[in-house]
Design a protein around this motif. Sequence first.
Motif, PDB file in Angstrom:
ATOM      1  N   VAL A 308      -8.428  49.671  79.859  1.00  0.00           N
ATOM      2  CA  VAL A 308      -8.813  48.909  78.674  1.00  0.00           C
ATOM      3  C   VAL A 308      -9.030  47.479  79.132  1.00  0.00           C
ATOM      4  O   VAL A 308      -8.187  46.928  79.850  1.00  0.00           O
ATOM      5  N   LYS A 309     -10.155  46.886  78.721  1.00  0.00           N
ATOM      6  CA  LYS A 309     -10.503  45.556  79.231  1.00  0.00           C
ATOM      7  C   LYS A 309     -10.999  44.659  78.119  1.00  0.00           C
ATOM      8  O   LYS A 309     -11.724  45.093  77.226  1.00  0.00           O
ATOM      9  N   GLU A 310     -10.562  43.407  78.179  1.00  0.00           N
ATOM     10  CA  GLU A 310     -11.076  42.409  77.253  1.00  0.00           C
ATOM     11  C   GLU A 310     -12.570  42.194  77.475  1.00  0.00           C
ATOM     12  O   GLU A 310     -13.063  42.293  78.604  1.00  0.00           O
ATOM     13  N   VAL A 311     -13.287  41.866  76.404  1.00  0.00           N
ATOM     14  CA  VAL A 311     -14.675  41.422  76.513  1.00  0.00           C
ATOM     15  C   VAL A 311     -14.658  39.911  76.729  1.00  0.00           C
ATOM     16  O   VAL A 311     -13.975  39.180  76.019  1.00  0.00           O
ATOM     17  N   ALA A 312     -15.374  39.451  77.748  1.00  0.00           N
ATOM     18  CA  ALA A 312     -15.442  38.014  78.058  1.00  0.00           C
ATOM     19  C   ALA A 312     -14.049  37.432  78.298  1.00  0.00           C
ATOM     20  O   ALA A 312     -13.745  36.307  77.897  1.00  0.00           O
ATOM     21  N   GLY A 313     -13.190  38.214  78.929  1.00  0.00           N
ATOM     22  CA  GLY A 313     -11.852  37.748  79.258  1.00  0.00           C
ATOM     23  C   GLY A 313     -11.316  38.518  80.444  1.00  0.00           C
ATOM     24  O   GLY A 313     -11.902  39.512  80.901  1.00  0.00           O
ATOM     25  N   ALA A 314     -10.151  38.091  80.962  1.00  0.00           N
ATOM     26  CA  ALA A 314      -9.591  38.697  82.175  1.00  0.00           C
ATOM     27  C   ALA A 314      -8.505  39.717  81.888  1.00  0.00           C
ATOM     28  O   ALA A 314      -8.017  40.383  82.802  1.00  0.00           O
ATOM     29  N   GLY A 315      -8.127  39.897  80.631  1.00  0.00           N
ATOM     30  CA  GLY A 315      -7.042  40.804  80.300  1.00  0.00           C
ATOM     31  C   GLY A 315      -7.406  42.262  80.510  1.00  0.00           C
ATOM     32  O   GLY A 315      -8.522  42.691  80.190  1.00  0.00           O
ATOM     33  N   VAL A 316      -6.455  43.046  81.050  1.00  0.00           N
ATOM     34  CA  VAL A 316      -6.666  44.472  81.264  1.00  0.00           C
ATOM     35  C   VAL A 316      -5.380  45.245  80.980  1.00  0.00           C
ATOM     36  O   VAL A 316      -4.279  44.710  81.104  1.00  0.00           O
ATOM     37  N   TYR A 317      -5.566  46.501  80.605  1.00  0.00           N
ATOM     38  CA  TYR A 317      -4.472  47.475  80.575  1.00  0.00           C
ATOM     39  C   TYR A 317      -4.916  48.601  81.494  1.00  0.00           C
ATOM     40  O   TYR A 317      -5.867  49.323  81.207  1.00  0.00           O
ATOM     41  N   TRP A 318      -4.195  48.750  82.631  1.00  0.00           N
ATOM     42  CA  TRP A 318      -4.588  49.668  83.705  1.00  0.00           C
ATOM     43  C   TRP A 318      -3.365  50.510  84.054  1.00  0.00           C
ATOM     44  O   TRP A 318      -2.583  50.173  84.947  1.00  0.00           O
ATOM     45  N   PRO A 319      -3.166  51.596  83.303  1.00  0.00           N
ATOM     46  CA  PRO A 319      -1.921  52.369  83.448  1.00  0.00           C
ATOM     47  C   PRO A 319      -1.637  52.854  84.868  1.00  0.00           C
ATOM     48  O   PRO A 319      -0.476  52.825  85.312  1.00  0.00           O
ATOM     49  N   ALA A 320      -2.658  53.305  85.580  1.00  0.00           N
ATOM     50  CA  ALA A 320      -2.445  53.858  86.927  1.00  0.00           C
ATOM     51  C   ALA A 320      -1.880  52.831  87.881  1.00  0.00           C
ATOM     52  O   ALA A 320      -1.189  53.172  88.858  1.00  0.00           O
ATOM     53  N   GLN A 321      -2.144  51.540  87.612  1.00  0.00           N
ATOM     54  CA  GLN A 321      -1.646  50.467  88.465  1.00  0.00           C
ATOM     55  C   GLN A 321      -0.481  49.714  87.829  1.00  0.00           C
ATOM     56  O   GLN A 321      -0.052  48.676  88.356  1.00  0.00           O
ATOM     57  N   ALA A 322      -0.003  50.247  86.689  1.00  0.00           N
ATOM     58  CA  ALA A 322       1.115  49.617  85.970  1.00  0.00           C
ATOM     59  C   ALA A 322       0.823  48.157  85.621  1.00  0.00           C
ATOM     60  O   ALA A 322       1.697  47.285  85.709  1.00  0.00           O
ATOM     61  N   VAL A 323      -0.417  47.880  85.223  1.00  0.00           N
ATOM     62  CA  VAL A 323      -0.844  46.525  84.862  1.00  0.00           C
ATOM     63  C   VAL A 323      -1.155  46.486  83.366  1.00  0.00           C
ATOM     64  O   VAL A 323      -1.907  47.338  82.857  1.00  0.00           O
ATOM     65  N   ASN A 324      -0.570  45.517  82.683  1.00  0.00           N
ATOM     66  CA  ASN A 324      -0.897  45.322  81.275  1.00  0.00           C
ATOM     67  C   ASN A 324      -0.813  43.844  80.935  1.00  0.00           C
ATOM     68  O   ASN A 324       0.273  43.296  80.723  1.00  0.00           O
ATOM     69  N   THR A 325      -1.964  43.190  80.901  1.00  0.00           N
ATOM     70  CA  THR A 325      -2.029  41.774  80.521  1.00  0.00           C
ATOM     71  C   THR A 325      -2.635  41.598  79.126  1.00  0.00           C
ATOM     72  O   THR A 325      -2.941  40.472  78.724  1.00  0.00           O
TER      73      THR A 325
END
Length: 351
Positions: A308-325
Motif C-alpha cells: 500500500v503506497k501513498e500518492v505523491a508521498g513516501a509512506g508505505v505499508y509493505w507487510p513482507a518487509q515489516a514496514v508500515n509508515t
Amino acid sequence: MKNITLLFALLFFAGAATFSQEQISFKFSNAKIIGGTHDVLQFDIEIKADAPGTFHRDLQVYLDYNTLAFGEGAVAAGKVSISALELMDSHYLTVSLVDNTPSKFAFISEAVEELNQPGTATHFSEVPVEYTGFIRVQMEIDDNNILAGIAFDEELMNGGQYMQSTTSTDPIAYNDPCVFENDLMDFSFIAHEIDLTTGWAGISSYMLPYDSDIENMFDPIVDELVILQNFAGVYYPEYNVNTLGGWDQNSGYLVKVTENCQLRVFGDASDGGPLELSNGWNLIPVKGFCDVDTEALFNGIIDDLIIVKEVAGAGVYWPAQAVNTIPTLNPGKAYFVKLTSDQTITFPGCE
C-alpha cells in the motif's frame, strides 16, 4: 322499464365524463449545491398530468423553507431566482415572485394567450403524463450547517392550478388535491472540504455527490486544476478532454493543481462499506469520514497484499518487509494498492 334504466345509466356516465377533472402532480428534482462566494441551492420543479390532452393555464407554487438556512423574506432579500424550463419556456409569463410569509414564497405564472385562445399546442404547453421540467429555482444559502427545510405548501397549492379549456377561453381547475411527490426537508448543505496543495495529490471523498458530473464538481477550482485522472480516464480542462464523465466514489483520483486551493464535495455522506479490488495495481479511496487503521483494513487479505503506497508521498505499508509508515488511511486521500489476486476489503463505519 329496462330501457329507461339503461338510458339513465348512459346519461349518468356521460355527465361524469364531461365533468371529470384531470389531476396534476409536482415533484422536486436535480437538487444540487453551486459553490461560490455565496453557496446556492439549485433545484427543479417538475410536473405531470394523469392523462394526456391538458394545456396548463395558471400554475401556482408555494414553497416553505427553513429561515435559519436562507434567512427571512428570501425574495425581498434578493436570494431567490427563477428560470423557465421546458413547460414554461414559451407561451407563459411570470405574474408574481413574492414573499408570502417570512418563511414562504409564491411563484405564479399565466399563459400569454389565456384570454384570447382556447387550449391548443399553438398557444399553450401540453402537460405530459411523465414528469417534465416546469421551473428551476436558485436560493442563496445563509448557513450551510442547517437543513434546507423546503417543501410544497400543499394547502395553498391545492385548488390553485388551472388548465385551459380546449373549446373556449375558460379556465378549468385541475383536480383538488394535487399530488406532491417529495420534499427537500432534509437536504444538507454540508460539504467534504478537501485541501489541495500545489502539485500532485491523491484524492477521494466519502460524499455521494448531489451532482456527480466531473466538470461541474471541479468548476470552482478549474483555474487551478491542471489534470484529474484515475485508471479509467482523464479530465484535462485546458484541452477540453474529459473521458471520466462522472465521479466514482469507489475510485481514488490523481490530481494536479497550480496553487493551493480547496475542493468542496456536496452530497450525502456515506460511512464505510465494501470495496472490490483487482489483481495488480488499484487506486483506492477512503470510504468513510474517519481515519482507518491500515493493518486492520487489509488483515483479511494479507496473504495477497504486496504493498500500500501513498500518492505523491513516501509512506508505505509493505507487510513482507515489516514496514508500515502509513498507520492510518485518511479521509479525502487516495492510495495505491497492489495485490496478487482479486479481493474485497471492507471499510468500517465511524464509531
